[in-house]
Write an enzyme that holds these catalytic residues in place. Structure first.
Site, PDB file in Angstrom:
ATOM      1  N   HIS A   1       0.821  -1.214   0.000  1.00  0.00           N
ATOM      2  CA  HIS A   1       0.000   0.000   0.000  1.00  0.00           C
ATOM      3  C   HIS A   1       0.853   1.261   0.000  1.00  0.00           C
ATOM      4  O   HIS A   1       0.494   2.263  -0.630  1.00  0.00           O
ATOM      5  CB  HIS A   1      -0.938   0.001   1.217  1.00  0.00           C
ATOM      6  CG  HIS A   1      -2.162  -0.834   1.018  1.00  0.00           C
ATOM      7  ND1 HIS A   1      -2.989  -0.659  -0.062  1.00  0.00           N
ATOM      8  CD2 HIS A   1      -2.682  -1.849   1.731  1.00  0.00           C
ATOM      9  CE1 HIS A   1      -3.977  -1.522   0.014  1.00  0.00           C
ATOM     10  NE2 HIS A   1      -3.817  -2.268   1.086  1.00  0.00           N
TER      11      HIS A   1
ATOM     12  N   CYS B   1      25.635   0.947 -34.431  1.00  0.00           N
ATOM     13  CA  CYS B   1      25.258   0.913 -33.017  1.00  0.00           C
ATOM     14  C   CYS B   1      26.360   1.474 -32.133  1.00  0.00           C
ATOM     15  O   CYS B   1      26.281   1.412 -30.916  1.00  0.00           O
ATOM     16  CB  CYS B   1      24.888  -0.501 -32.585  1.00  0.00           C
ATOM     17  SG  CYS B   1      26.225  -1.700 -32.784  1.00  0.00           S
TER      18      CYS B   1
END
Length: 814
Positions: free
Chosen positions: A429, A766
């Site tokens: 919670h 890349c």
């Protein structure tokens, strides 16, 4: 004969619809809806009944306590914690001591007798509050009222109901209603009385049908721990965490893209000892329980499937509680159940269309680390509070540091600069409320409340992936906001370089055309940390009396406690790491570069020194392709291939393409392709494409021969620069002599792009160059490169530069 008021006071799940929220609250309406509509689809929901809001109003009026409550709350001030605490206690006391009306008492006990007829005498039930404003999408009342577990017998049921009604006026609930604009007497309470699932001798947890941190909608996120679920909900344990990819799950695949063992130090079980008068208690878990997964892969997939069914039914993201029955008499041993479902209340409220990125501008000393909740950064003066009774000492803007922030702390959570806890998982919670409040939170630090001192200046960062960090000092950070509508499309594909699987669900939200470089090294280093040959030879190492080898075995056991077969640990972690990246970007291409550690880097893994040679210059030594077919390393490479095959075939992530690094000759390329084929990774099968890194001058010079073997090239400009100029890029002495913008490297790139185009092969880049230098990116556009893969931080900036250059050149998207 049924009491005449029973229909008003009691409704069984089978008689409740989702439209009944005003009568039975969100929790009960959802349970009724699922019991009626989804049990036929295989979702198991334990039976039960609702005590309606009518019953609550009847209690207030018949017992004559409504006026008394109004009087107590007349001068309520939720910003004065003493005032709030005093008023709350008085109201709860009024309700707890009220006389229960006979007709209501009879209705509840008659219904419990029916429950006993179904499940046996003195059956245990969960008594849960269900506020009539609870679980509305715009106001999460999660955890605002109480739940009582293992309640048995008539008197215990009535007492639990009395306490549930009183819990409508916990301090946190009063404060929360005030902040959300609800009148204190305009919210009513219904109660769910549901058959307990005997997870005290099994496991339980929470499911979100989306990723709680990033809002990524294609993943189910499951947490679980041993025993009753309250510990997971309240954050008393650090639970296991599992992610399942929804699109291929719905195709019948097994896409568990992440499994993480939580420490799970305690578990909540039944306590039916009359002397304690407590229905449940926490006990320590065993060493074996702490290192084990609480559910099997089949059960993870079952829960994920149910989460999809529930989400599809409600047509919104859901927050669900699950439990496994350990030894039920009539419920069914070993079965899974859904015990609650409510709408997810954070990401479903977010307006999409822009991206906010928090970034630290300074470095600091790390005090503690834990799990990151949210993606923000907060800072302030630490206030370490041990007990909820001391929360009145907390001031707005301070950083709350405590063992566990259960919902009683909500009045101060909303004014905190950040929240740090020792215990808890992503679905407790405290995590839910901090997300809803938009406050950065680092949970499960273990020792935060001991290491951090009140008055200390600290910075809490949840913006660096799955791990949250707490730094010493007030560090500067910036917030970058991008309107995604302003980001243009380009003909040149703009892909991302990625290494950290935990970042995939966030970084896939940056405008992109897939992943041009997914590095396996991070997965092997951080998620595995063990040399694959040490795992392959584990049984042999175990037999040795050598103290060094015994220490390696101990470290392997520590890391792989959930696995009997240590080789499978390596296979699974490669599959999960690569799979999580591929899932984030699915169905776009994700080009995974096969492992490219150097021998000195492999030697740093546990057990690595047993298998790695000492090389004077590992940068140009035994790395990349030369390892894969070598008998000394091939068994390790085969484990890697099995992991990649699992991600592609079992998980259904056929958007994974593979790339071979540091392949010096076409002959080497052929050997590697053959080894991969023998491992089941067959070029062309199931859409598998194989690329080769272009990072050695021989890759450029013999590009035609490499094009005969591979489907495409990806330029690694870092290594190509190193080897074109004879620079050791690990050496600071000569690093400044040349970079990829110099003519020799540009000529190399020009040559290989020309060859690739002539041969009809894909070619991208890349390397770091386009990320660092916008002018280098525009040079590549001029050459007609198909794609460039960039670090996420520079992807949008480079896309803008590429779009501008394409416009100048008259290049458009066809």
């Amino acid at each position: 004969m049924a009491h005449k008021h029973e229909k008003e006071f009691i409704l069984w799940f089978e008689d409740i619809f989702i439209e009944d929220v005003p009568l039975v609250g969100g929790k009960n309406a959802s349970l009724g809806e699922m019991y009626q509509k989804l049990t036929s689809k295989g979702v198991a929901v334990p039976n039960g009944f609702a005590i309606t809001a009518t019953a609550y109003k009847h209690l207030l009026k018949t017992a004559g306590i409504e006026v008394a409550i109004k009087d107590v709350l007349a001068d309520l001030n939720t910003h004065d914690l003493h005032n709030l605490q005093e008023r709350g206690e008085k109201v709860r006391d009024i309700i707890r001591t009220a006389t229960f009306p006979d007709d209501l008492r009879t209705a509840i006990l008659d219904s419990y007798k029916k429950m006993e007829a179904l499940y046996g005498a003195n059956t245990s039930v969960a008594v849960r509050s269900s506020a009539t404003a609870e679980d509305l999408p715009d106001a999460s009342f999660a955890g605002q009222q109480e739940t009582y577990l293992n309640i048995q017998g008539p008197e215990a049921i009535i007492d639990a109901c009395r306490r549930c009604f009183a819990s409508l006026f916990t301090n946190r609930a009063i404060s929360y209603r005030h902040d959300k604009g609800f009148g204190q007497l305009d919210v009513y309470l219904s109660i769910a009385v549901q058959k307990m699932v005997r997870s005290d001798s099994a496991s339980s947890g929470v499911i979100f049908s989306i990723d709680t941190e990033s809002g990524f909608e294609n993943a189910v996120f499951i947490t679980g721990a041993w025993g009753l679920g309250e510990n997971v909900v309240q954050g008393a344990v650090n639970p296991d965490e599992y992610f399942v990819f929804k699109p291929t799950l719905k195709q019948g695949k097994r896409p568990i893209v992440s499994k993480k063992v939580g420490s799970k130090e305690i578990k909540m079980i039944y306590d039916n000892d009359p002397s304690t008068k407590e229905p449940v208690k926490n006990i320590a878990t065993t060493a074996a329980e702490r290192v084990s997964y609480v559910i099997s892969d089949d059960e993870i997939l079952q829960l994920a499937t149910w989460a999809c069914i529930i989400e599809d039914h409600y047509k919104k993201a859901m927050d669900i509680e699950w439990a496994k029955d350990g030894d039920g008499v009539k419920v069914g041993t070993g079965k899974l159940f859904i015990v609650q479902a409510r709408p997810e209340t954070v990401h479903s409220q977010v307006t999409k269309g822009f991206m906010e990125t928090y970034k630290l501008k300074q470095k600091g000393k790390v005090l503690v680390e834990g799990l990151a909740v949210g993606t923000k950064i907060g800072k302030g003066i630490a206030n370490c509070i041990a007990s909820v009774t001391d929360i009145h000492s907390f001031k707005a803007g301070q950083v709350l540091v405590t063992d566990m922030t259960d919902p009683d702390w909500e009045p101060i959570m909303k004014i905190a600069g950040a929240i740090i806890t020792d215990r808890g998982g992503r679905t407790c919670h405290a995590a839910i409320i901090s997300r809803e409040l938009g406050i950065p939170c680092v949970i499960g630090t273990g020792t935060g409340s001991q290491v951090i001192k009140s008055g200390q200046e600290i910075t809490a960062s949840s913006a660096e992936g799955e791990t949250g960090y707490v730094y010493e000092g007030l560090l500067d950070f910036e917030i970058e906001k991008v309107d995604l509508a302003d980001v243009p499309a380009t003909k040149t594909k703009i892909m991302l370089n990625l290494a950290i699987p935990e970042k995939a669900f966030t970084e896939c939200q940056i405008p992109n055309d897939g992943v041009g470089l997914a590095r396996e090294e991070f997965i092997i280093n951080s998620h595995i940390g063990l040399h694959p040959l040490a795992l392959f030879n584990y049984e042999e190492l175990k037999k040795s009396n050598d103290p060094d080898k015994q220490e390696i075995v101990r470290k392997i056991d520590e890391k792989t406690g959930a696995y009997v077969d240590k080789k499978q640990f390596f296979i699974d972690k490669v599959a999960e790491g690569v799979g999580r990246i591929a899932a984030g970007f699915y169905p776009k291409d994700v080009i995974v570069r096969l492992s490219d550690f150097k021998s000195n880097e492999y030697a740093n893994l546990v057990g690595g020194t047993l298998y790695e040679p000492h090389e004077e210059n590992p940068m140009i030594g035994w790395r990349g392709a030369s390892r894969y077919y070598d008998p000394k390393y091939r068994p390790a490479f085969e484990l890697e291939c099995k992991g990649l095959l699992k991600a592609r075939n079992d998980m259904g992530l056929d958007n994974i393409k593979l790339m071979v690094p540091f392949c010096r000759t076409p002959a080497e390329g052929k050997k590697v392709v053959e080894v991969m084929r023998e491992c089941g990774l067959v070029q062309g099968e199931n859409g598998l494409e194989l690329y080769v890194m272009c990072e050695i001058p021989s890759n450029v010079i013999s590009a035609d021969a490499f094009a005969d073997i591979f489907d495409g090239f990806s330029i690694g400009s870092n290594d190509l620069t190193q080897l074109t100029y004879g620079l050791d890029r690990d050496s600071g002495l000569i690093a400044g002599i040349a970079d990829e913008r110099h003519d020799a490297v540009k000529d190399m790139i020009r040559m290989v792009i020309t060859t690739a185009k002539r041969r009809g092969k894909k070619i991208g880049i890349c390397g770091q160059g386009p990320s660092d230098f916008p002018e280098f990116a525009t040079f590549l556009v001029e050459l007609g490169i198909d794609s460039m893969s960039l670090i996420p931080d520079t992807a949008i900036r480079t896309r803008l530069a590429v779009a501008k250059k394409e416009k100048e050149l008259g290049i458009g998207i066809k």
